[in-house]
Design an enzyme around this catalytic site. Structure first.
Site, PDB file in Angstrom:
ATOM      1  N   CYS A 113       6.426  50.893 -68.935  1.00 46.18           N
ATOM      2  CA  CYS A 113       4.916  50.910 -69.285  1.00 46.18           C
ATOM      3  C   CYS A 113       4.245  49.588 -69.147  1.00 46.18           C
ATOM      4  O   CYS A 113       4.870  48.562 -69.402  1.00 46.18           O
ATOM      5  CB  CYS A 113       4.580  51.831 -70.489  1.00 46.18           C
ATOM      6  SG  CYS A 113       4.842  50.835 -71.959  1.00 46.18           S
ATOM      7  N   GLU A 125      13.478  59.283 -76.185  1.00 49.26           N
ATOM      8  CA  GLU A 125      12.620  59.483 -74.859  1.00 49.26           C
ATOM      9  C   GLU A 125      13.419  60.023 -73.848  1.00 49.26           C
ATOM     10  O   GLU A 125      13.064  60.751 -72.966  1.00 49.26           O
ATOM     11  CB  GLU A 125      11.994  58.040 -74.466  1.00 49.26           C
ATOM     12  CG  GLU A 125      11.123  58.240 -73.166  1.00 49.26           C
ATOM     13  CD  GLU A 125      10.775  56.881 -72.654  1.00 49.26           C
ATOM     14  OE1 GLU A 125      10.193  56.086 -73.523  1.00 49.26           O
ATOM     15  OE2 GLU A 125      10.327  56.606 -71.507  1.00 49.26           O
ATOM     16  N   CYS A 143       3.564  60.193 -75.618  1.00 49.93           N
ATOM     17  CA  CYS A 143       2.579  59.275 -75.113  1.00 49.93           C
ATOM     18  C   CYS A 143       2.249  59.661 -73.793  1.00 49.93           C
ATOM     19  O   CYS A 143       3.365  59.902 -73.161  1.00 49.93           O
ATOM     20  CB  CYS A 143       3.478  57.887 -75.040  1.00 49.93           C
ATOM     21  SG  CYS A 143       2.434  56.756 -73.938  1.00 49.93           S
ATOM     22  N   SER A 156       5.612  49.400 -81.382  1.00 42.18           N
ATOM     23  CA  SER A 156       5.397  50.031 -82.828  1.00 42.18           C
ATOM     24  C   SER A 156       5.273  49.479 -84.151  1.00 42.18           C
ATOM     25  O   SER A 156       5.232  49.846 -85.097  1.00 42.18           O
ATOM     26  CB  SER A 156       6.560  51.001 -82.835  1.00 42.18           C
ATOM     27  OG  SER A 156       7.660  50.398 -82.823  1.00 42.18           O
ATOM     28  N   THR A 171      10.417  54.314 -70.313  1.00 38.77           N
ATOM     29  CA  THR A 171       9.355  53.350 -70.258  1.00 38.77           C
ATOM     30  C   THR A 171       9.541  52.094 -70.906  1.00 38.77           C
ATOM     31  O   THR A 171       8.674  50.993 -70.739  1.00 38.77           O
ATOM     32  CB  THR A 171       8.101  54.009 -70.692  1.00 38.77           C
ATOM     33  OG1 THR A 171       8.249  54.318 -72.213  1.00 38.77           O
ATOM     34  CG2 THR A 171       7.696  55.188 -70.274  1.00 38.77           C
TER      35      THR A 171
HETATM   36  S1  SF4 Z   1       5.535  51.553 -75.156  1.00 39.54           S
HETATM   37 FE1  SF4 Z   1       4.381  52.480 -73.539  1.00 39.54          FE
HETATM   38  S2  SF4 Z   1       5.226  54.403 -73.195  1.00 39.54           S
HETATM   39 FE2  SF4 Z   1       5.885  53.843 -75.187  1.00 39.54          FE
HETATM   40  S3  SF4 Z   1       4.222  54.659 -76.294  1.00 39.54           S
HETATM   41 FE3  SF4 Z   1       3.535  52.757 -75.859  1.00 39.54          FE
HETATM   42  S4  SF4 Z   1       2.283  52.868 -74.149  1.00 39.54           S
HETATM   43 FE4  SF4 Z   1       3.443  54.645 -74.525  1.00 39.54          FE
END
Ligand code: SF4
Length: 316
Positions: free
Chosen positions: A200, A131, A101, A273, A170
């Site tokens: 994020c 991560e 990302c 997700s 994040t």
């Molecule tokens: S949760 Fe935040 S850092 Fe993780 S993939 Fe989604 S936008 Fe990117």
């Protein structure tokens, strides 16, 4: 038989973020371009339903690069990878696509910049999460120290308390991270903070929505995977915001109906997700048992979109 009434509060925003959307598109694009099999190092995003869907189309999920043949493309997951991984792919002359990302890459760049300026880095994150492994792996061993809790801050052994910076994972809890940052700043007043918050937008917005909706409902369900950091944080945020019962469910089959006995209202959120299709499945499961009224509780509107990168190289 008449069904009992139930109000479902849908937290918004919920579910897919721009980074997850982009990572899934990258795998689909690779399958389209190169055909199956396309290898993916680690679950592209932490969701079994998404992974199973891509597997059915020809993606092969592995944990390490040496499990991939050198003559097939490999994709690195949205969580990011240590520098050694693309370096090894290059050494093996493999075709690879990095689906990290952009907001994780931003943290990687930040860590590198601090190191170039001679600062040692403290990362706030969860040990063992891909991560955290990826971000720590941007720099040589010992250059990034990990703290997971406020208590860890007291024990961390730094090279020079005057030459420090911190970065964060994040997908952390915004509130818990504030406490850890405060502890770091109290112990190391010179520590350099991120230019812009590392947690994020998607994590922050989903936590805010859950905070708003939690006091309204008797129970809260988060649709998400047990290995999804941001989904697990949502359950914790709900509990802290006063929700009497908060549970993580991967699918409607995981709902503990006995625990929900007698409730009049349920709030629903979903990790970054988790596809909306699974949220709808959960709503349908409630409709089967209750006379459902749906109310959306929206605390932010998101317009973030990330471009899908161009593919690096054709397979040999
Ligand atoms: S949760 Fe935040 S850092 Fe993780 S993939 Fe989604 S936008 Fe990117």
């Amino acid at each position: 038989m008449t069904k009992p009434p139930l109000t479902l509060y849908l937290a918004a925003p919920r579910g897919f973020c721009a980074g997850v959307d982009r990572a899934i598109k990258i795998v689909e694009m690779a399958l389209e371009k190169w055909g199956a099999p396309v290898y993916v190092r680690h679950e592209i995003v932490h969701n079994k339903f998404v992974v199973d869907g891509l597997r059915a189309k020809g993606a092969v999920f592995v944990e390490e690069l040496d499990e991939c043949p050198t003559d097939r493309p490999v994709i690195f997951s949205a969580h990011g990878v240590p520098k050694s991984v693309p370096a090894e792919a290059e050494r093996r002359q493999m075709v690879y696509v990095d689906a990290t990302c952009p907001l994780v890459s931003k943290v990687h760049i930040e860590a590198e910049r601090h190191a170039e300026n001679g600062l040692q880095i403290i990362m706030i994150g969860h040990r063992g999460h891909p991560e955290t492994i990826g971000t720590m792996g941007q720099l040589p061993e010992g250059e990034v120290l990990l703290v997971e809790t406020v208590a860890d801050v007291a024990d961390v052994l730094v090279r020079d308390p005057e030459r420090l910076a911190f970065v964060t994972q994040t997908t952390l809890s915004v509130d818990d991270t504030k406490d850890i940052i405060a502890a770091l700043q109290a112990r190391f007043p010179a520590i350099v903070s991120p230019h812009k918050e590392d947690i994020c937008y998607a994590t922050t917005n989903r936590q805010e929505a859950v905070k708003a909706v939690s006091p309204m409902a008797d129970a809260l369900l988060v649709v998400g995977a047990p290995n999804s950091s941001n989904s697990r944080r949502l359950v914790e945020v709900a509990a802290k915001a006063g929700c009497g019962y908060a549970q993580l469910v991967q699918r409607s089959g995981d709902i503990d109906w006995r625990a929900l006995d007698g409730i009049r209202s349920v709030a629903i959120s979903a990790g970054a997700s988790a596809p909306e299709l699974l949220v709808n499945e959960v709503i349908d499961a409630f409709r089967d048992r209750y006379d459902v009224t749906v109310e959306v509780v929206e605390t932010a509107v998101e317009h973030v979109e990330f471009k899908v990168p161009r593919v690096l190289r054709q397979p040999a």
